[in-house]
Design an enzyme around this catalytic site. Structure first.
Site, PDB file in Angstrom:
ATOM      1  N   SER A  66       0.841  -1.201   0.000  1.00  0.00           N
ATOM      2  CA  SER A  66       0.000   0.000   0.000  1.00  0.00           C
ATOM      3  C   SER A  66       0.874   1.249   0.000  1.00  0.00           C
ATOM      4  CB  SER A  66      -0.858  -0.019   1.263  1.00  0.00           C
ATOM      5  OG  SER A  66      -1.477   1.232   1.462  1.00  0.00           O
TER       6      SER A  66
ATOM      7  N   TYR B 168      -2.327  -1.295  10.837  1.00  0.00           N
ATOM      8  CA  TYR B 168      -2.567  -1.812   9.480  1.00  0.00           C
ATOM      9  C   TYR B 168      -1.374  -1.480   8.577  1.00  0.00           C
ATOM     10  CZ  TYR B 168      -3.909  -1.893   4.629  1.00  0.00           C
ATOM     11  OH  TYR B 168      -3.895  -2.122   3.272  1.00  0.00           O
TER      12      TYR B 168
ATOM     13  N   LYS C 180       1.786  -3.869   6.564  1.00  0.00           N
ATOM     14  CA  LYS C 180       2.225  -3.821   5.158  1.00  0.00           C
ATOM     15  C   LYS C 180       3.727  -3.563   5.096  1.00  0.00           C
ATOM     16  CE  LYS C 180      -1.722  -4.629   3.323  1.00  0.00           C
ATOM     17  NZ  LYS C 180      -1.964  -5.915   2.674  1.00  0.00           N
TER      18      LYS C 180
ATOM     19  N   ASN D 191     -15.320   3.472   5.525  1.00  0.00           N
ATOM     20  CA  ASN D 191     -14.312   4.456   5.917  1.00  0.00           C
ATOM     21  C   ASN D 191     -13.808   5.230   4.713  1.00  0.00           C
ATOM     22  OD1 ASN D 191     -13.943   3.766   8.736  1.00  0.00           O
ATOM     23  ND2 ASN D 191     -13.201   1.799   7.961  1.00  0.00           N
TER      24      ASN D 191
HETATM   25  P1  NAD Z   1     -11.057  -7.133   0.651  1.00  0.00           P
HETATM   26  O1  NAD Z   1     -11.301  -7.178   2.112  1.00  0.00           O
HETATM   27  O2  NAD Z   1     -12.202  -6.885  -0.258  1.00  0.00           O
HETATM   28  O3  NAD Z   1     -10.343  -8.506   0.175  1.00  0.00           O
HETATM   29  C1  NAD Z   1      -9.502  -9.252   1.021  1.00  0.00           C
HETATM   30  C2  NAD Z   1      -9.986 -10.699   0.961  1.00  0.00           C
HETATM   31  O4  NAD Z   1      -9.127 -11.504   1.773  1.00  0.00           O
HETATM   32  C3  NAD Z   1     -11.412 -10.881   1.507  1.00  0.00           C
HETATM   33  O5  NAD Z   1     -12.175 -11.614   0.578  1.00  0.00           O
HETATM   34  C4  NAD Z   1     -11.213 -11.641   2.817  1.00  0.00           C
HETATM   35  O6  NAD Z   1     -12.313 -12.492   3.090  1.00  0.00           O
HETATM   36  C5  NAD Z   1      -9.932 -12.400   2.527  1.00  0.00           C
HETATM   37  N1  NAD Z   1      -9.149 -12.758   3.728  1.00  0.00           N
HETATM   38  C6  NAD Z   1      -8.784 -11.935   4.760  1.00  0.00           C
HETATM   39  N2  NAD Z   1      -8.052 -12.615   5.649  1.00  0.00           N
HETATM   40  C7  NAD Z   1      -7.951 -13.902   5.183  1.00  0.00           C
HETATM   41  C8  NAD Z   1      -7.318 -15.080   5.675  1.00  0.00           C
HETATM   42  N3  NAD Z   1      -6.652 -15.089   6.827  1.00  0.00           N
HETATM   43  N4  NAD Z   1      -7.408 -16.205   4.922  1.00  0.00           N
HETATM   44  C9  NAD Z   1      -8.080 -16.220   3.762  1.00  0.00           C
HETATM   45  N5  NAD Z   1      -8.697 -15.134   3.248  1.00  0.00           N
HETATM   46  C10 NAD Z   1      -8.632 -13.994   3.961  1.00  0.00           C
HETATM   47  O7  NAD Z   1      -9.898  -6.073   0.408  1.00  0.00           O
HETATM   48  P2  NAD Z   1      -9.342  -5.454  -0.957  1.00  0.00           P
HETATM   49  O8  NAD Z   1      -9.704  -4.018  -0.994  1.00  0.00           O
HETATM   50  O9  NAD Z   1      -9.678  -6.318  -2.102  1.00  0.00           O
HETATM   51  O10 NAD Z   1      -7.783  -5.508  -0.642  1.00  0.00           O
HETATM   52  C11 NAD Z   1      -6.992  -6.619  -1.038  1.00  0.00           C
HETATM   53  C12 NAD Z   1      -5.590  -6.423  -0.488  1.00  0.00           C
HETATM   54  O11 NAD Z   1      -5.065  -5.185  -0.960  1.00  0.00           O
HETATM   55  C13 NAD Z   1      -5.519  -6.356   1.041  1.00  0.00           C
HETATM   56  O12 NAD Z   1      -4.342  -7.027   1.458  1.00  0.00           O
HETATM   57  C14 NAD Z   1      -5.415  -4.878   1.316  1.00  0.00           C
HETATM   58  O13 NAD Z   1      -4.741  -4.603   2.528  1.00  0.00           O
HETATM   59  C15 NAD Z   1      -4.616  -4.400   0.126  1.00  0.00           C
HETATM   60  N6  NAD Z   1      -4.839  -2.979  -0.181  1.00  0.00           N
HETATM   61  C16 NAD Z   1      -6.115  -2.510  -0.354  1.00  0.00           C
HETATM   62  C17 NAD Z   1      -6.332  -1.167  -0.615  1.00  0.00           C
HETATM   63  C18 NAD Z   1      -7.723  -0.614  -0.758  1.00  0.00           C
HETATM   64  O14 NAD Z   1      -7.898   0.594  -0.586  1.00  0.00           O
HETATM   65  N7  NAD Z   1      -8.734  -1.408  -1.076  1.00  0.00           N
HETATM   66  C19 NAD Z   1      -5.238  -0.309  -0.728  1.00  0.00           C
HETATM   67  C20 NAD Z   1      -3.953  -0.807  -0.562  1.00  0.00           C
HETATM   68  C21 NAD Z   1      -3.770  -2.163  -0.286  1.00  0.00           C
HETATM   69  C1  WQD Z   2      -9.463   9.641   0.760  1.00  0.00           C
HETATM   70  C2  WQD Z   2      -9.694  11.135   0.990  1.00  0.00           C
HETATM   71  C3  WQD Z   2     -10.090  11.692   3.280  1.00  0.00           C
HETATM   72  C4  WQD Z   2     -13.929   9.615   3.645  1.00  0.00           C
HETATM   73  C5  WQD Z   2      -6.910   4.672   3.006  1.00  0.00           C
HETATM   74  C6  WQD Z   2      -5.871   3.916   3.799  1.00  0.00           C
HETATM   75  C7  WQD Z   2      -4.780   3.453   2.901  1.00  0.00           C
HETATM   76  C8  WQD Z   2      -5.331   2.661   1.701  1.00  0.00           C
HETATM   77  C9  WQD Z   2      -6.457   3.360   1.025  1.00  0.00           C
HETATM   78  C10 WQD Z   2      -5.231   0.334   2.174  1.00  0.00           C
HETATM   79  C11 WQD Z   2      -8.981  11.687   2.234  1.00  0.00           C
HETATM   80  C12 WQD Z   2     -11.313  11.990   2.455  1.00  0.00           C
HETATM   81  C13 WQD Z   2     -12.737  10.122   3.162  1.00  0.00           C
HETATM   82  C14 WQD Z   2     -14.982  10.508   3.983  1.00  0.00           C
HETATM   83  C15 WQD Z   2     -13.585  12.342   3.306  1.00  0.00           C
HETATM   84  N1  WQD Z   2      -5.882   1.390   2.106  1.00  0.00           N
HETATM   85  N2  WQD Z   2     -12.573  11.472   2.992  1.00  0.00           N
HETATM   86  N3  WQD Z   2     -14.764  11.833   3.787  1.00  0.00           N
HETATM   87  O1  WQD Z   2      -7.155   7.724   3.714  1.00  0.00           O
HETATM   88  O2  WQD Z   2      -6.197   8.034   1.362  1.00  0.00           O
HETATM   89  O3  WQD Z   2      -6.293   5.780   2.367  1.00  0.00           O
HETATM   90  O4  WQD Z   2      -7.429   3.787   1.999  1.00  0.00           O
HETATM   91  O5  WQD Z   2      -4.064   0.145   2.070  1.00  0.00           O
HETATM   92  O6  WQD Z   2      -3.920   2.669   3.667  1.00  0.00           O
HETATM   93  O7  WQD Z   2      -5.341   4.780   4.782  1.00  0.00           O
HETATM   94  O8  WQD Z   2      -8.388   6.845   1.655  1.00  0.00           O
HETATM   95  O9  WQD Z   2     -10.724   6.850   0.879  1.00  0.00           O
HETATM   96  O10 WQD Z   2     -10.258   6.934   3.372  1.00  0.00           O
HETATM   97  O11 WQD Z   2      -9.754   8.932   1.959  1.00  0.00           O
HETATM   98  O12 WQD Z   2     -13.439  13.568   3.168  1.00  0.00           O
HETATM   99  O13 WQD Z   2     -16.055  10.100   4.448  1.00  0.00           O
HETATM  100  O14 WQD Z   2     -11.090  11.344   1.211  1.00  0.00           O
HETATM  101  O15 WQD Z   2      -9.904  12.670   4.280  1.00  0.00           O
HETATM  102  O16 WQD Z   2      -8.559  12.978   1.931  1.00  0.00           O
HETATM  103  P1  WQD Z   2      -6.974   7.213   2.353  1.00  0.00           P
HETATM  104  P2  WQD Z   2      -9.861   7.328   2.000  1.00  0.00           P
END
Ligand code: NAD
Ligand code: WQD
Length: 338
Positions: free
Chosen positions: A124, A149, A153, A198
């Protein structure tokens, strides 16, 4: 030859399953359904017209995972399985370290036992912390993260780097995602968050559909063009296609390689709200609220390395992100619970 996709039932995983199948790969999926529903993979099968093996297995279940590797010849793993809610990780750090860090250790042990040394890891942009200026490049310092979290990572990246130093067969592509949004253009799969979202786009969508009254914009006094936070939003289908390229890379290289997956363009919260309203013709009532603790003003990528090493760059526009998000939300107002 098959590619194992952990967490393949989730938001990014389900979109990646489709792109991997479209690219001609055989896939095997494991997911414990902690944050997803079986319907997502049913729709992946419907959209791709292809079937594939699925195991309802927790990646920390060493025996169960070993059985999957014993049944299939796995050449590389795309590792999405993990917990991702920043606030929850502050309240339940052990749960996050156990699931994300311990889960990855178990996965790697099982992989090695079965002769598989190639992993594509969902990292991330959060690993860059708050002390680097955008555009963020892969060689910038990492680790100044502000929540458990983010620390999982960062720690997993470091573990995989150490493993790659010690094991000359190992290959780890550390994909640093920026802000994934959007959905498959069919409107059949998308993000289906539990409880109060969130992240900006899922919350905005629930306001647009009338499930919530208004969007709170967290601060309009940041040092940005309009005062609201700036992020690098990337369409989930572009992100998924980046994984196909990363698999090709992992199959032909060894060592640990961090790579940003972003567009290189930052949009503010107000840009997102106004674009969404204009493109979909749907109002998004919003108010300015106090800053959210832990937020930074600006975060966007330098995407040059992904282009140079993977031959990948984001192709979809802000219009695509807004239109496809809304198609998913409006066609599936209850997500996968029809
Ligand atoms: P998501 O929660 O939709 O998908 C994650 C999946 O992993 C889910 O289906 C969950 O059931 C499964 N899972 C969790 N723990 C498990 C375990 N112990 N064993 C088997 N399955 C398990 O999330 P996503 O948004 O698709 O994110 C996927 C990956 O990308 C995550 O590792 C997340 O941290 C990372 N990531 C997401 C974002 C984002 O904003 N969505 C940003 C950066 C990184
Ligand atoms: C985006 C912008 C908020 C909600 C998070 C995690 C990051 C990654 C992605 C996994 C910001 C604003 C948000 C709301 C708002 N996840 N906002 N009102 O914070 O950039 O990143 O998700 O790895 O680790 O921290 O994403 O979508 O929460 O926020 O004004 O109700 O929207 O302040 O500027 P963020 P976000």
């Amino acid at each position: 030859m098959a590619i194992l996709i952990t967490g393949g039932c989730g938001y990014i995983g389900s979109h990646t399953c489709i792109e991997m199948l479209n690219a001609g790969y055989d896939i095997v999926v494991v997911d414990n359904y902690y944050n997803s529903k079986p319907e997502a993979l049913a729709r992946v099968k419907e959209l791709s017209g292809k079937d594939f093996p699925f195991y309802a297995c927790d990646i920390r279940d060493e025996e169960g995972l070993s059985e999957v590797f014993a049944k299939h010849q796995i050449d590389a793993v795309i590792h999405f399985a993990g917990l991702k809610a920043v606030g929850e990780s502050v309240a339940k750090p052990m749960m996050y370290y156990d699931n994300n860090v311990n889960g990855t250790l178990v996965l790697w042990r099982v992989m090695k036992k079965h002769g598989c040394s190639r992993i594509i890891f969902s990292s991330s942009a959060t690993v860059y912390g708050s002390e680097n200026a955008s555009p963020l490049k892969e060689d910038f310092p990492t680790g100044a993260v502000t929540n458990p979290y983010g620390r999982t990572k960062y720690v997993i990246e470091e573990i995989l780097k150490d493993i790659c130093v010690s094991d000359e067969e190992a290959s780890a592509v550390l994909l640093r995602y920026f802000n994934p949004v959007g959905a498959h253009e069919s409107g059949r799969i998308g993000e289906d968050p539990n409880g109060i979202p969130n992240n900006l786009m899922p919350f905005l969508l629930q306001v647009a559909i009338g499930k919530r009254e208004q969007l709170s914009i967290f601060g309009n006094d940041y040092d940005t063009p309009d005062g609201t936070g700036v992020r690098d939003y990337i369409h989930v289908v572009d992100l998924a296609r980046g994984h196909v390229k990363a698999v090709e890379y992992a199959l032909t290289h060894t060592g640990a390689m961090p790579i940003n997956l972003g567009t290189g363009v930052g949009y503010s919260v107000l840009d997102m709200v106004h674009a969404f309203e204009r493109i979909n013709g749907v109002p998004v009532p919003h108010v300015i609220a106090p800053r959210r603790p832990g937020d930074i003003a600006t975060c966007y990528s330098d995407p040059a390395k992904a282009k140079a090493l993977l031959g990948w760059e984001a192709e979809k526009t802000l219009e695509d992100m807004c239109r496809d998000s809304w198609r998913w939300q409006s066609q599936n107002p209850k997500g996968y619970d029809e």
